[in-house]
Design a protein around this motif. Structure first.
Motif, PDB file in Angstrom:
ATOM      1  N   ALA A  95       3.199  -4.155   5.294  1.00 19.86           N
ATOM      2  CA  ALA A  95       2.130  -4.171   6.300  1.00 19.86           C
ATOM      3  C   ALA A  95       1.060  -3.139   5.968  1.00 19.86           C
ATOM      4  CB  ALA A  95       2.708  -3.911   7.681  1.00 19.86           C
ATOM      5  N   THR A  96       1.469  -1.966   5.512  1.00 20.16           N
ATOM      6  CA  THR A  96       0.513  -0.930   5.121  1.00 20.16           C
ATOM      7  C   THR A  96      -0.311  -1.392   3.920  1.00 20.16           C
ATOM      8  OG1 THR A  96       1.972   0.797   5.953  1.00 20.16           O
ATOM      9  CG2 THR A  96       0.289   1.480   4.390  1.00 20.16           C
ATOM     10  N   ALA A  97       0.345  -1.978   2.926  1.00 20.27           N
ATOM     11  CA  ALA A  97      -0.359  -2.471   1.740  1.00 20.27           C
ATOM     12  C   ALA A  97      -1.339  -3.581   2.111  1.00 20.27           C
ATOM     13  CB  ALA A  97       0.646  -2.973   0.704  1.00 20.27           C
ATOM     14  N   CYS A  98      -0.942  -4.460   3.005  1.00 21.10           N
ATOM     15  CA  CYS A  98      -1.818  -5.551   3.436  1.00 21.10           C
ATOM     16  C   CYS A  98      -3.032  -4.996   4.185  1.00 21.10           C
ATOM     17  CB  CYS A  98      -1.041  -6.516   4.324  1.00 21.10           C
ATOM     18  SG  CYS A  98      -1.999  -7.949   4.846  1.00 21.10           S
ATOM     19  N   ALA A  99      -2.782  -4.000   5.036  1.00 24.88           N
ATOM     20  CA  ALA A  99      -3.888  -3.388   5.780  1.00 24.88           C
ATOM     21  C   ALA A  99      -4.891  -2.744   4.818  1.00 24.88           C
ATOM     22  CB  ALA A  99      -3.356  -2.360   6.767  1.00 24.88           C
ATOM     23  N   GLU A 100      -4.391  -2.112   3.767  1.00 18.33           N
ATOM     24  CA  GLU A 100      -5.273  -1.493   2.770  1.00 18.33           C
ATOM     25  C   GLU A 100      -6.047  -2.552   1.998  1.00 18.33           C
ATOM     26  OE1 GLU A 100      -6.072   1.759   2.061  1.00 18.33           O
ATOM     27  OE2 GLU A 100      -5.010   2.167   3.932  1.00 18.33           O
ATOM     28  N   ASP A 101      -5.359  -3.643   1.620  1.00 20.66           N
ATOM     29  CA  ASP A 101      -5.998  -4.718   0.858  1.00 20.66           C
ATOM     30  C   ASP A 101      -7.102  -5.422   1.648  1.00 20.66           C
ATOM     31  OD1 ASP A 101      -4.342  -4.206  -1.277  1.00 20.66           O
ATOM     32  OD2 ASP A 101      -3.013  -5.916  -0.916  1.00 20.66           O
TER      33      ASP A 101
END
Length: 107
Positions: A95-101
């Motif tokens: 979820a954190t990686a998706c938010a950054e992407d």
């Protein structure tokens, strides 16, 4: 009519057989010694397995088992508890990686 059909259907359905549980955790949580398949010492409440009484006692008194024992039992055992913990951590990372992407993007 309908009652008879339902009874017939119930009799023709296969019975659910108990599933054999495969033990994923094969090492003592204290010393990492290999655990025997069935004869390992285990917590009476949550069924966490240990190589012996000394490791079980050490885990309870100083390893924090007393604080998570009920959670392990509620989760369905040590295997399920640890799998759920790893899954929750992996979802948080994703979820954190998706938010950054997708930062700055709008729908």
């Amino acid at each position: 009519g309908a009652l008879r059909r339902r009874e017939t259907h119930t009799r023709s359905c296969p019975k659910k057989l108990p599933q054999k549980r495969t033990m994923i955790l094969t090492q003592c949580p204290v010393c990492a010694a290999e655990l025997p398949p069935l004869s390992a010492k285990q917590c009476s409440r949550c069924k966490t397995r240990y190589c012996g009484l000394a490791c079980q006692k050490q885990h309870w008194e100083g390893g924090g088992h007393d604080k998570i024992c009920k959670l392990i039992k509620k989760a369905g055992g040590a295997e399920a508890y640890n799998a759920n913990k790893k899954y929750t951590a992996a979802v948080a990372v994703a979820a954190t990686a998706c938010a950054e992407d997708t930062k700055g993007q709008t729908c």
